[in-house]
Design a protein around this motif. Sequence first.
Motif, mmCIF file in Angstrom:
data_model
loop_
_atom_site.group_PDB
_atom_site.id
_atom_site.type_symbol
_atom_site.label_atom_id
_atom_site.label_comp_id
_atom_site.label_asym_id
_atom_site.label_seq_id
_atom_site.Cartn_x
_atom_site.Cartn_y
_atom_site.Cartn_z
ATOM 1 N N LEU A 13 0.869 14.861 0.208
ATOM 2 C CA LEU A 13 2.168 14.191 0.280
ATOM 3 C C LEU A 13 2.114 12.970 1.172
ATOM 4 C CD1 LEU A 13 4.688 17.179 0.334
ATOM 5 C CD2 LEU A 13 4.023 15.716 -1.586
ATOM 6 N N ASP A 14 1.339 13.038 2.240
ATOM 7 C CA ASP A 14 1.145 11.870 3.093
ATOM 8 C C ASP A 14 0.434 10.765 2.310
ATOM 9 O OD1 ASP A 14 1.103 10.474 5.709
ATOM 10 O OD2 ASP A 14 -1.064 10.719 5.513
ATOM 11 N N PHE A 15 -0.551 11.159 1.502
ATOM 12 C CA PHE A 15 -1.272 10.197 0.664
ATOM 13 C C PHE A 15 -0.305 9.525 -0.305
ATOM 14 C CE2 PHE A 15 -3.646 8.762 -2.960
ATOM 15 C CZ PHE A 15 -4.830 8.266 -2.438
ATOM 16 N N ILE A 16 0.569 10.306 -0.946
ATOM 17 C CA ILE A 16 1.531 9.750 -1.900
ATOM 18 C C ILE A 16 2.445 8.730 -1.229
ATOM 19 C CG2 ILE A 16 3.604 10.319 -3.254
ATOM 20 C CD1 ILE A 16 2.198 12.897 -4.099
ATOM 21 N N ASN A 17 2.953 9.044 -0.060
ATOM 22 C CA ASN A 17 3.842 8.115 0.648
ATOM 23 C C ASN A 17 3.137 6.801 0.957
ATOM 24 O OD1 ASN A 17 6.087 9.834 0.675
ATOM 25 N ND2 ASN A 17 5.431 10.841 2.564
ATOM 26 N N LYS A 18 1.907 6.894 1.432
ATOM 27 C CA LYS A 18 1.154 5.676 1.741
ATOM 28 C C LYS A 18 0.826 4.900 0.470
ATOM 29 C CE LYS A 18 -0.954 7.425 5.994
ATOM 30 N NZ LYS A 18 -2.204 7.863 6.662
ATOM 31 N N PHE A 19 0.454 5.630 -0.582
ATOM 32 C CA PHE A 19 0.117 5.000 -1.849
ATOM 33 C C PHE A 19 1.316 4.256 -2.430
ATOM 34 C CE2 PHE A 19 -0.093 5.495 -6.554
ATOM 35 C CZ PHE A 19 -1.186 4.681 -6.784
ATOM 36 N N ASN A 20 2.484 4.890 -2.456
ATOM 37 C CA ASN A 20 3.675 4.243 -2.995
ATOM 38 C C ASN A 20 4.064 3.012 -2.186
ATOM 39 O OD1 ASN A 20 3.721 6.201 -4.939
ATOM 40 N ND2 ASN A 20 5.562 7.232 -4.206
ATOM 41 N N ASP A 21 3.918 3.085 -0.859
ATOM 42 C CA ASP A 21 4.222 1.926 -0.012
ATOM 43 C C ASP A 21 3.304 0.761 -0.340
ATOM 44 O OD1 ASP A 21 6.265 3.230 1.276
ATOM 45 O OD2 ASP A 21 5.097 3.745 3.065
ATOM 46 N N LYS A 22 2.016 1.044 -0.518
ATOM 47 C CA LYS A 22 1.067 -0.023 -0.816
ATOM 48 C C LYS A 22 1.322 -0.619 -2.200
ATOM 49 C CE LYS A 22 -2.675 1.274 2.288
ATOM 50 N NZ LYS A 22 -2.583 0.020 3.068
ATOM 51 N N ILE A 23 1.668 0.232 -3.168
ATOM 52 C CA ILE A 23 1.970 -0.267 -4.504
ATOM 53 C C ILE A 23 3.201 -1.176 -4.469
ATOM 54 C CG2 ILE A 23 2.820 0.400 -6.775
ATOM 55 C CD1 ILE A 23 -0.082 0.857 -6.629
ATOM 56 N N ARG A 24 4.239 -0.756 -3.777
ATOM 57 C CA ARG A 24 5.451 -1.574 -3.691
ATOM 58 C C ARG A 24 5.136 -2.948 -3.109
ATOM 59 N NH1 ARG A 24 10.291 1.291 -4.328
ATOM 60 N NH2 ARG A 24 10.064 3.564 -4.301
ATOM 61 N N SER A 25 4.316 -2.977 -2.082
ATOM 62 C CA SER A 25 3.936 -4.243 -1.464
ATOM 63 C C SER A 25 3.084 -5.083 -2.408
ATOM 64 C CB SER A 25 3.170 -3.970 -0.166
ATOM 65 O OG SER A 25 2.714 -5.174 0.410
ATOM 66 N N ALA A 26 2.110 -4.450 -3.057
ATOM 67 C CA ALA A 26 1.196 -5.176 -3.940
ATOM 68 C C ALA A 26 1.904 -5.754 -5.161
ATOM 69 C CB ALA A 26 0.064 -4.254 -4.390
ATOM 70 N N MET A 27 2.980 -5.127 -5.602
ATOM 71 C CA MET A 27 3.715 -5.610 -6.769
ATOM 72 C C MET A 27 4.310 -6.991 -6.519
ATOM 73 S SD MET A 27 3.433 -3.253 -9.154
ATOM 74 C CE MET A 27 4.771 -3.329 -10.327
ATOM 75 N N GLU A 28 4.439 -7.370 -5.244
ATOM 76 C CA GLU A 28 4.996 -8.677 -4.900
ATOM 77 C C GLU A 28 3.925 -9.765 -4.811
ATOM 78 O OE1 GLU A 28 8.269 -9.010 -4.685
ATOM 79 O OE2 GLU A 28 8.450 -6.854 -5.092
ATOM 80 N N HIS A 29 2.652 -9.386 -4.863
ATOM 81 C CA HIS A 29 1.564 -10.343 -4.690
ATOM 82 C C HIS A 29 1.264 -11.092 -5.982
ATOM 83 C CE1 HIS A 29 -0.072 -7.733 -1.148
ATOM 84 N NE2 HIS A 29 0.942 -8.483 -0.791
ATOM 85 N N SER A 30 0.730 -12.294 -5.828
ATOM 86 C CA SER A 30 0.321 -13.087 -6.987
ATOM 87 C C SER A 30 -0.966 -12.517 -7.575
ATOM 88 C CB SER A 30 0.081 -14.538 -6.574
ATOM 89 O OG SER A 30 -1.045 -14.621 -5.703
ATOM 90 N N ASP A 31 -1.238 -12.865 -8.837
ATOM 91 C CA ASP A 31 -2.478 -12.409 -9.476
ATOM 92 C C ASP A 31 -3.696 -12.897 -8.698
ATOM 93 O OD1 ASP A 31 -0.831 -11.324 -11.355
ATOM 94 O OD2 ASP A 31 -1.409 -12.668 -12.990
ATOM 95 N N GLU A 32 -3.642 -14.126 -8.220
ATOM 96 C CA GLU A 32 -4.768 -14.689 -7.463
ATOM 97 C C GLU A 32 -5.039 -13.881 -6.201
ATOM 98 O OE1 GLU A 32 -6.162 -18.955 -5.421
ATOM 99 O OE2 GLU A 32 -4.142 -18.697 -6.237
ATOM 100 N N HIS A 33 -3.971 -13.500 -5.501
ATOM 101 C CA HIS A 33 -4.128 -12.708 -4.272
ATOM 102 C C HIS A 33 -4.731 -11.340 -4.597
ATOM 103 C CE1 HIS A 33 -3.119 -11.306 -0.198
ATOM 104 N NE2 HIS A 33 -2.776 -10.167 -0.787
ATOM 105 N N ILE A 34 -4.279 -10.735 -5.686
ATOM 106 C CA ILE A 34 -4.782 -9.418 -6.074
ATOM 107 C C ILE A 34 -6.272 -9.480 -6.391
ATOM 108 C CG2 ILE A 34 -4.661 -7.640 -7.869
ATOM 109 C CD1 ILE A 34 -1.612 -8.300 -7.998
#
Length: 210
Positions: free
Chosen positions: A137-158
């Motif tokens: 569950l700790d992994f899921i919380n961290k994973f979802n937080d990182k996904i939410r942040s990454a969704m805002e990044h440009s393709d070049e940054h990714i």
Amino acid sequence: MINVIDNINSTNTWLTEFNLDFFDSIISLEQSEGRGRQGRFWESSKGGFYYSLVLPKKNLLPIVVGISVAEILYENGITAKVKWPNDLLVEGKKLGGVLCQVQGEKVIVGLGINMTNSSSLEKSISLSALGFNIDKLDFINKFNDKIRSAMEHSDEHIIQQFLNYDCLIGKRVSWEDGSGQVVKISEDGRLVVRDSSDDLIFLTEEVHLQ
């Protein structure tokens, strides 16, 4: 909302059957019909991590997921690599994988990781074999937080982030119709390979290290 289930046929299949909101998800202790890319069977015995969630469509999503997992593992002292487009490797062995299934404007993202379970694959590894124990569950919380942040990044940054975890660039690989040396990841997420004729091939299919 996170749905927690003891046993299910497939976490991805379960999510496709409901009209859920973005970031709704499910985790199961085991799966009876787990699937990887190209419909291959994914071993899903107890002890593994079997998680799926609903995300909005985005370019490079399999890469985003791979990066997010690799970052969490790195923060826990595990040096993980991402084998384009969706495999997670540690010490050259498969630790887990990602499966993205488009459903309209949504994508069902499935994530499988060997934790305390063992796999029959010859070149596989688990977190327990590496001496690590991560709370799911700790992994899921961290994973979802990182996904939410990454969704805002440009393709070049990714793509630039991905290069920190890539294990193919500069290596020779083969695929169904040929072989060559990996040059880069294109802006749209394809693997760029230079073949024996010095032509650049843009791949979306799976490749194998030679």
